[in-house]
Design an enzyme around this catalytic site. Structure first.
Site, PDB file in Angstrom:
ATOM      1  N   ASP A  34      30.702  62.635  75.935  1.00  0.00           N
ATOM      2  CA  ASP A  34      31.015  63.733  75.025  1.00  0.00           C
ATOM      3  C   ASP A  34      30.529  65.080  75.550  1.00  0.00           C
ATOM      4  OD1 ASP A  34      32.078  61.856  73.449  1.00  0.00           O
ATOM      5  OD2 ASP A  34      30.662  62.062  71.778  1.00  0.00           O
ATOM      6  N   ALA A  35      29.318  65.071  76.141  1.00  0.00           N
ATOM      7  CA  ALA A  35      28.740  66.335  76.596  1.00  0.00           C
ATOM      8  C   ALA A  35      29.599  66.940  77.706  1.00  0.00           C
ATOM      9  CB  ALA A  35      27.317  66.101  77.084  1.00  0.00           C
ATOM     10  N   TYR A  37      32.755  66.374  78.223  1.00  0.00           N
ATOM     11  CA  TYR A  37      34.015  66.775  77.609  1.00  0.00           C
ATOM     12  C   TYR A  37      33.876  68.176  76.995  1.00  0.00           C
ATOM     13  CZ  TYR A  37      38.042  66.542  74.441  1.00  0.00           C
ATOM     14  OH  TYR A  37      39.203  66.795  73.770  1.00  0.00           O
ATOM     15  N   ASP A  38      32.790  68.357  76.226  1.00  0.00           N
ATOM     16  CA  ASP A  38      32.567  69.654  75.578  1.00  0.00           C
ATOM     17  C   ASP A  38      32.403  70.758  76.618  1.00  0.00           C
ATOM     18  OD1 ASP A  38      32.773  68.501  73.148  1.00  0.00           O
ATOM     19  OD2 ASP A  38      30.604  68.312  72.818  1.00  0.00           O
ATOM     20  N   LEU A  84      40.353  43.289  43.464  1.00  0.00           N
ATOM     21  CA  LEU A  84      40.008  42.225  42.520  1.00  0.00           C
ATOM     22  C   LEU A  84      38.749  42.590  41.750  1.00  0.00           C
ATOM     23  CD1 LEU A  84      40.458  39.158  44.898  1.00  0.00           C
ATOM     24  CD2 LEU A  84      41.926  39.770  42.970  1.00  0.00           C
ATOM     25  N   LYS A 119      37.598  33.902  49.934  1.00  0.00           N
ATOM     26  CA  LYS A 119      37.868  35.336  50.017  1.00  0.00           C
ATOM     27  C   LYS A 119      37.563  35.766  51.448  1.00  0.00           C
ATOM     28  CE  LYS A 119      37.040  39.719  47.694  1.00  0.00           C
ATOM     29  NZ  LYS A 119      36.733  40.518  48.868  1.00  0.00           N
ATOM     30  N   ASP A 121      36.973  37.911  54.642  1.00  0.00           N
ATOM     31  CA  ASP A 121      36.389  39.238  54.806  1.00  0.00           C
ATOM     32  C   ASP A 121      37.055  39.949  55.979  1.00  0.00           C
ATOM     33  OD1 ASP A 121      34.802  41.385  54.409  1.00  0.00           O
ATOM     34  OD2 ASP A 121      32.950  40.469  55.123  1.00  0.00           O
ATOM     35  N   GLU A 175      45.352  38.606  54.701  1.00  0.00           N
ATOM     36  CA  GLU A 175      44.203  39.245  55.325  1.00  0.00           C
ATOM     37  C   GLU A 175      44.249  39.100  56.838  1.00  0.00           C
ATOM     38  OE1 GLU A 175      42.462  40.462  52.848  1.00  0.00           O
ATOM     39  OE2 GLU A 175      40.442  40.936  53.569  1.00  0.00           O
ATOM     40  N   TYR A 227      48.095  35.027  51.468  1.00  0.00           N
ATOM     41  CA  TYR A 227      47.621  34.519  50.171  1.00  0.00           C
ATOM     42  C   TYR A 227      48.312  35.165  48.971  1.00  0.00           C
ATOM     43  CZ  TYR A 227      44.608  38.635  50.823  1.00  0.00           C
ATOM     44  OH  TYR A 227      44.141  39.890  51.082  1.00  0.00           O
ATOM     45  N   LYS A 291      42.537  32.300  40.872  1.00  0.00           N
ATOM     46  CA  LYS A 291      43.781  32.878  40.333  1.00  0.00           C
ATOM     47  C   LYS A 291      44.389  31.905  39.334  1.00  0.00           C
ATOM     48  CE  LYS A 291      44.713  35.070  44.788  1.00  0.00           C
ATOM     49  NZ  LYS A 291      45.437  34.979  46.051  1.00  0.00           N
ATOM     50  N   LYS A 315      31.806  36.269  44.044  1.00  0.00           N
ATOM     51  CA  LYS A 315      31.153  36.687  45.281  1.00  0.00           C
ATOM     52  C   LYS A 315      29.954  35.798  45.601  1.00  0.00           C
ATOM     53  CE  LYS A 315      33.347  40.520  46.445  1.00  0.00           C
ATOM     54  NZ  LYS A 315      32.584  41.717  46.588  1.00  0.00           N
ATOM     55  N   CYS A 420      16.430  71.894  40.321  1.00  0.00           N
ATOM     56  CA  CYS A 420      17.431  71.471  41.293  1.00  0.00           C
ATOM     57  C   CYS A 420      16.991  71.906  42.694  1.00  0.00           C
ATOM     58  CB  CYS A 420      18.775  72.095  40.950  1.00  0.00           C
ATOM     59  SG  CYS A 420      20.011  71.830  42.225  1.00  0.00           S
ATOM     60  N   CYS A 438      21.225  69.058  37.080  1.00  0.00           N
ATOM     61  CA  CYS A 438      21.037  70.466  37.401  1.00  0.00           C
ATOM     62  C   CYS A 438      21.858  71.267  36.394  1.00  0.00           C
ATOM     63  CB  CYS A 438      21.540  70.721  38.814  1.00  0.00           C
ATOM     64  SG  CYS A 438      21.911  72.451  39.135  1.00  0.00           S
ATOM     65  N   CYS A 444      25.438  76.555  41.353  1.00  0.00           N
ATOM     66  CA  CYS A 444      24.770  75.600  42.251  1.00  0.00           C
ATOM     67  C   CYS A 444      25.712  75.246  43.398  1.00  0.00           C
ATOM     68  CB  CYS A 444      24.379  74.341  41.488  1.00  0.00           C
ATOM     69  SG  CYS A 444      23.645  73.103  42.557  1.00  0.00           S
TER      70      CYS A 444
HETATM   71  S1  IVH Z   1      44.378  38.263  46.130  1.00  0.00           S
HETATM   72  C1  IVH Z   1      46.441  41.156  43.355  1.00  0.00           C
HETATM   73  N1  IVH Z   1      43.283  36.442  47.661  1.00  0.00           N
HETATM   74  O1  IVH Z   1      39.965  40.832  48.681  1.00  0.00           O
HETATM   75  C2  IVH Z   1      45.382  40.439  44.099  1.00  0.00           C
HETATM   76  N2  IVH Z   1      42.626  38.713  47.984  1.00  0.00           N
HETATM   77  O2  IVH Z   1      38.524  42.494  46.728  1.00  0.00           O
HETATM   78  C3  IVH Z   1      45.494  40.572  45.545  1.00  0.00           C
HETATM   79  N3  IVH Z   1      41.041  39.035  49.807  1.00  0.00           N
HETATM   80  O3  IVH Z   1      42.170  43.548  48.630  1.00  0.00           O
HETATM   81  C4  IVH Z   1      44.387  39.987  46.267  1.00  0.00           C
HETATM   82  N4  IVH Z   1      40.896  36.945  50.419  1.00  0.00           N
HETATM   83  O4  IVH Z   1      41.907  42.223  50.824  1.00  0.00           O
HETATM   84  C5  IVH Z   1      43.333  37.734  47.352  1.00  0.00           C
HETATM   85  N5  IVH Z   1      42.445  34.722  48.974  1.00  0.00           N
HETATM   86  C6  IVH Z   1      42.498  36.028  48.665  1.00  0.00           C
HETATM   87  C7  IVH Z   1      41.744  36.998  49.369  1.00  0.00           C
HETATM   88  C8  IVH Z   1      41.834  38.330  48.987  1.00  0.00           C
HETATM   89  C9  IVH Z   1      40.496  38.176  50.666  1.00  0.00           C
HETATM   90  C10 IVH Z   1      40.753  40.495  49.784  1.00  0.00           C
HETATM   91  C11 IVH Z   1      41.971  41.389  49.707  1.00  0.00           C
HETATM   92  C12 IVH Z   1      41.742  42.227  48.469  1.00  0.00           C
HETATM   93  C13 IVH Z   1      40.271  42.139  48.291  1.00  0.00           C
HETATM   94  C14 IVH Z   1      39.883  42.387  46.857  1.00  0.00           C
END
Ligand code: IVH
Length: 737
Positions: A34-35, A37-38, A84, A119, A121, A175, A227, A291, A315, A420, A438, A444
């Site tokens: 970066d340096a 480049y600058d 969700l 779920k 990630d 996902e 999904y 679901k 979760k 404040c 505040c 402010c």
């Molecule tokens: S259903 C209308 N199913 O979790 C509902 N989401 O916190 C649509 N995700 O934005 C989501 N695994 O990116 C669903 N088996 C699963 C999932 C899932 C991961 C994510 C998804 C969503 C986020 C919500």
């Protein structure tokens, strides 16, 4: 330096900086640091300043600020991509099930099947197929509009390029993620190439999907689980389970851990099983999604503003880590709220480096909750303490515990500021509130900057290229002090030595881009403008409710102006009632709040009263919000700032989505017992069709839907001559008989 030398040098610099830009934006192989480049850029600018006539058409000066993300086109989702709701405990799961049963009018003994799916990630993605061909793919973005990542998605092996036997139109949602093994190998390769490594598989997946060069994405091992779905021309199946099977038959990867369950107890069993195998799955998951299996029931349950009623994410417990509280910083928010933030010795919690955590408010630091009861066994937090940090999902990290045995002998209790830190105004705390604020308002600078950031943010005016950093800079320069100034920026600082383009880090191209984005943002739906004002308690949902109700800014402002005296009366009445309650309690007699309210309200003109009642009668808008709105619009300085902004904007007519519905725009009241649906379902359905649902009958009511046992509301409606229907008549009217 001769002219010829300067010309040659500018050519060389243009070439080098051009290459450096390309390498940097492709992210994988930055050629210079970066340096350097600058330094090259400064040299280029200096030569250009001396030989202005030699400035090249492709001058690197003009290229600055073109962020790589600008390279993605935008795709508007035909059906919004939602998030969700969350459940953290078994009780939350039981409540999720109970809420659904209540909504549908089912008893505890009625059968109700759910699916349980890990779920994942990663990042959610929507892929559109037409006649079996992949047309485009988009990230979630803000749920309405995402980034066009089609070219990159075509390189993912789990995503079929063609579907056989699919509905003519099908949007598959799921996902994008990276497996643990692929993540480790990618990081090893990156480290070897001295390129950027990733903190966790999620970041690696995001960084790999959002590459401007699809060939880089191709080299990254991304995967995809399907999904859910968006728009479809023919339903995939009758159940979630059936739909997932169908997606699997079409060639998508569907998570093998998915199970169909017969109620909350079975869901918990699957959850425990998946939690136990979590480490062996080979990819990150952060919970289990439940679901409702029956898609017809899903349709009846529908959506809240951003989440479906028929699903929730259970979760996994938060990950925690111990570190040191280095200091407490104070931030001042847009409504003046003073928030303490913990500055921590950086520590990794669940794959992410954390160096800040929220401390909520002064009670939290002192070890009390909002009702004065002890939290953390009443132990306060002191600078120097060893503290336990936790992170659940994407939320801001929090402090869970303190190790008293490690407290330094000289650690002092934290003295929360009473003025404040930004503007020196008194910071006060209203009775019953846990937050200190505040009182500086628009004097402010911290509040002003926070309001500007809120106004240009994604859910409000959504101005591309005007992020937090830019807002702060323009504010510091005093170029933008209130929202309206944004829209006159180009007129005032569009060219010359004092111009946006001449600022360090900016150039003609980036300035032109910003001005173009500002022009686009002049046209706004009313709901976004209302939300953007940053009035306390006025969130996105309230913004939409108010916009739907009033329809135009003028109608809204007229309503607020007319309601002014009534808002004052409401406040006076509440103060008098509180005083009377206290006095009555001291004297051991019963308070008479009704009498007091009647006395105060007796002086209020009927027009003011009607305007106030209209506002608080809007479903979801209570007296607290109505008061905050009246306060904001009646404070002269604030009103002047708002009016100046409105003079710059063009407010779009409200969405015409529900126009075709026979009840769009009507104010409907439900009363008595409904037999074919619950009250909650009736209300949700009516709102989806564009009706306003109110709890009380007034001259504004267009329609009363009365079931058996309807009482005073039906009588009042009859006196006012309001049209009345029974439940069947209503279903007939909305075409669902
Ligand atoms: S259903 C209308 N199913 O979790 C509902 N989401 O916190 C649509 N995700 O934005 C989501 N695994 O990116 C669903 N088996 C699963 C999932 C899932 C991961 C994510 C998804 C969503 C986020 C919500």
């Amino acid at each position: 330096m001769t002219v010829a030398e300067a010309e040659a040098e500018l050519a060389r610099l243009a070439e080098m900086l051009g290459r450096a830009n390309a390498a940097y934006h492709a992210e994988d192989a930055p050629e210079i640091d970066d340096a350097t480049y600058d330094e090259l850029k400064r040299r280029n600018a200096a030569i250009e300043a001396r030989f202005p006539d030699l400035k090249r058409a492709d001058s690197p000066t003009d290229l600055v600020g073109a962020a790589p993300a600008d390279g993605f086109g935008k795709i508007r989702h035909s059906i919004r991509m939602l998030s969700l709701s969350n459940a953290f405990t078994r009780e939350d799961v039981a409540e999720f099930d109970a809420r659904i049963r209540r909504f549908l009018g089912l008893g505890a003994e009625d059968r109700l099947a759910y699916t349980a799916e890990p779920k994942i990630d990663g990042l959610s993605l929507s892929i559109r197929y037409e006649d079996g061909a992949l047309i485009h793919a988009a990230t979630r973005g803000d749920g309405q509009t995402g980034e066009d990542v089609t070219a990159n998605v075509r390189t993912i092996a789990d995503v079929p390029a063609r579907l056989d036997g699919a509905p003519a139109l099908l949007e598959v949602r799921g996902e994008v993620y990276m497996s643990h093994a692929d993540f480790a190998a990618l990081n090893a390769r990156q480290a070897e190439a001295a390129a950027k490594t990733f903190a966790n598989p999620r970041n690696a997946a995001a960084g790999s999907l959002r590459q401007l060069d699809a060939e880089i994405t191709r080299a990254r091992p991304l995967r995809f689980f399907a999904y859910a779905w968006g728009e479809v021309s023919d339903p995939l199946a009758d159940t979630q389970t059936g739909a997932l099977d169908r997606l699997a038959r079409l060639g998508f990867s569907v998570n093998p851990e998915t199970a169909t369950c017969d109620g909350p107890a079975a869901l918990i069993e699957v959850y425990d099983g998946i939690a136990a195998r979590r480490a062996e799955l080979g990819y990150d998951i952060d919970g289990v999604v439940y679901k409702v299996d029956d898609l017809a029931l899903q349709a009846r349950l529908g959506f809240r503003s951003t989440t479906p009623r028929w699903a929730t994410a259970h979760k996994f417990p938060a990950e925690t880590a111990w570190t040191r509280l280095e200091g407490i910083d104070i931030q001042v928010g847009r409504t003046g709220a003073i928030s303490p933030v913990a500055r921590l010795t950086p520590v990794t919690v669940g794959g992410v480096v954390v160096s800040n955590a929220t401390l909520h408010n002064e009670d939290y630091i002192a070890g009390r909750d909002s009702s004065g009861d002890p939290i953390r066994d009443g132990v306060d937090l002191r600078v120097g303490d060893r503290v336990e940090i936790y992170r659940a999902g994407d939320v801001i990290p929090k402090v869970r515990g303190v190790d008293l045995s490690a407290r330094p002998a000289d650690a002092l209790p934290y003295a929360f500021p009473e003025t404040c830190p930004e503007c020196g105004s008194p910071a006060t705390r209203e009775p019953g509130e846990s937050v200190r604020r505040c009182t500086g308002g628009l004097i402010c600078p911290a509040q002003v900057i926070a309001r500007l950031k809120h106004m240009v943010g994604r859910a409000a005016l959504d101005i591309d290229g005007l992020g937090d950093k830019e807002v702060e800079r323009f504010h510091d320069l005093e170029w933008v002090l209130r929202p309206a100034d944004i829209f006159t920026l180009q007129r005032r600082y569009g060219s010359g030595v004092r111009s946006v383009a001449a600022l360090d880090g900016w150039g003609e191209t980036s300035a032109a881009k910003l001005f173009a984005a500002i022009e686009v943002a002049r046209v706004q739906p009313l709901a976004r403008v209302l939300f953007g004002l940053g009035i306390r308690h006025l969130g996105e949902v309230a913004g939409r409710d108010l916009a739907r109700h009033y329809g135009s800014w003028d109608a809204f402002a007229a309503g607020v102006d007319a309601a002014g005296p009534a808002a004052e009366a409401h406040r006076r009445a509440e103060v008098a009632v509180a005083a009377e309650r206290a006095e009555a309690a001291a004297e051991g007699r019963r308070a008479k709040p009704t009498d007091i309210r009647a006395t105060v309200w007796a002086d209020v003109e009927p027009e003011a009263r009607a305007a106030w009642e209209e506002m608080v009668g809007i479903d979801g808008i209570g007296a607290t919000l109505a008061l905050a709105i009246c306060d904001a619009l009646h404070a002269p300085e604030e009103r002047a700032a708002i009016d100046a902004l409105l003079a710059e904007l063009e407010i779009e007519a409200p969405e015409a989505v529900a126009e075709a519905s026979p009840v769009a725009g009507l104010t409907v009241v439900f009363t008595g017992t409904l037999e074919k649906m619950t009250r909650a379902e009736a209300k949700a359905r009516a709102e989806a069709l564009g009706a306003k649902v109110s709890g009380s009958v007034s001259a504004k009511t267009d329609l009363l839907v009365a079931g058996p046992g309807a009482g005073s509301k039906a009588e009042k409606a009859a006196t006012l001559g309001v049209r009345m229907l029974d439940e069947d008549g209503w279903l007939d009217l909305i075409g669902e008989a």
